[in-house]
Write a protein that holds these residues in place. Sequence first.
Motif, short mmCIF file in Angstrom:
data_model
loop_
_atom_site.label_atom_id
_atom_site.label_comp_id
_atom_site.label_asym_id
_atom_site.label_seq_id
_atom_site.Cartn_x
_atom_site.Cartn_y
_atom_site.Cartn_z
N ALA A 1 2.18 1.62 -3.50
CA ALA A 1 1.12 2.04 -4.43
C ALA A 1 0.76 3.50 -4.24
O ALA A 1 0.36 4.16 -5.21
CB ALA A 1 -0.12 1.16 -4.22
N SER A 2 0.91 4.02 -3.04
CA SER A 2 0.57 5.42 -2.81
C SER A 2 1.80 6.32 -2.79
O SER A 2 1.76 7.40 -2.23
CB SER A 2 -0.20 5.55 -1.49
N ALA B 1 0.83 -1.21 0.00
CA ALA B 1 0.00 0.00 0.00
C ALA B 1 0.86 1.25 0.00
O ALA B 1 0.54 2.25 -0.68
CB ALA B 1 -0.93 0.00 1.21
N ALA B 2 1.98 1.24 0.74
CA ALA B 2 2.89 2.39 0.74
C ALA B 2 3.52 2.59 -0.63
O ALA B 2 3.66 3.72 -1.11
CB ALA B 2 3.97 2.20 1.80
N ASP C 1 3.16 8.12 -5.04
CA ASP C 1 3.00 9.45 -5.67
C ASP C 1 2.33 10.43 -4.71
O ASP C 1 2.60 11.62 -4.74
CB ASP C 1 2.24 9.34 -6.98
N ARG C 2 1.47 9.94 -3.83
CA ARG C 2 0.83 10.82 -2.86
C ARG C 2 1.77 11.19 -1.72
O ARG C 2 1.52 12.17 -1.01
CB ARG C 2 -0.42 10.15 -2.30
N LEU C 3 2.81 10.40 -1.51
CA LEU C 3 3.76 10.66 -0.43
C LEU C 3 4.85 11.66 -0.84
O LEU C 3 5.64 12.06 0.01
CB LEU C 3 4.41 9.36 0.03
#
Length: 193
Positions: A92-93, A89-90, A95-97
Amino acid sequence: MPLPCRRTWRCATPRSTRPCCRTVCSSPWARCCRACAADNRGRWRGPAAVLFLAGSLVEIAFHAGSMRDNPLIDPNPTAPILVFVAAIAAIASADRLQGPLARLGPARLATLGLVTYPLYLLHQTVGAALIAALMATGLSGWAAIVLAALGVIALAFAVTRWCEPWVRRWLARVSAPRDPAPDSRPTASLPTG
């Protein structure tokens, strides 16, 4: 000379269907072939991701089950599976981080990057030993995992902060090219004159 595909692929350009070669695009429609390949490559991402995740979960469950002989390690695969899912999940996300991570600054991000290799080297052996030792004291599996993870991360920071710079300096000193020692043997020479 590459053989063209027997199959006709729909090209990305409108209103045209042309034969493409799947491996080498040397035909007059090379641009079309690359576009077709790019269009058709994306359709495998979903099934490939599901296959990867399923295989990973089976592997984690298998290895957790193989720990049944060790009385200090819980053979229940729930904790490793949750850690794996959290890591995916980290990723996959990621770009948001980017925004929150950019606020850390380049020096802190560089330190985090340098910690990853010692963490990779230490997490399995030291982490497993810490978990076993903590569970032997009567601590629950979850608490032992959390404390072992924090301990291994702290150890990786310590290795990055103090051990690696010392080893780098020592290696630079040992591997630095040295001037050849002057020849201290007397040389024979004929007298002049």
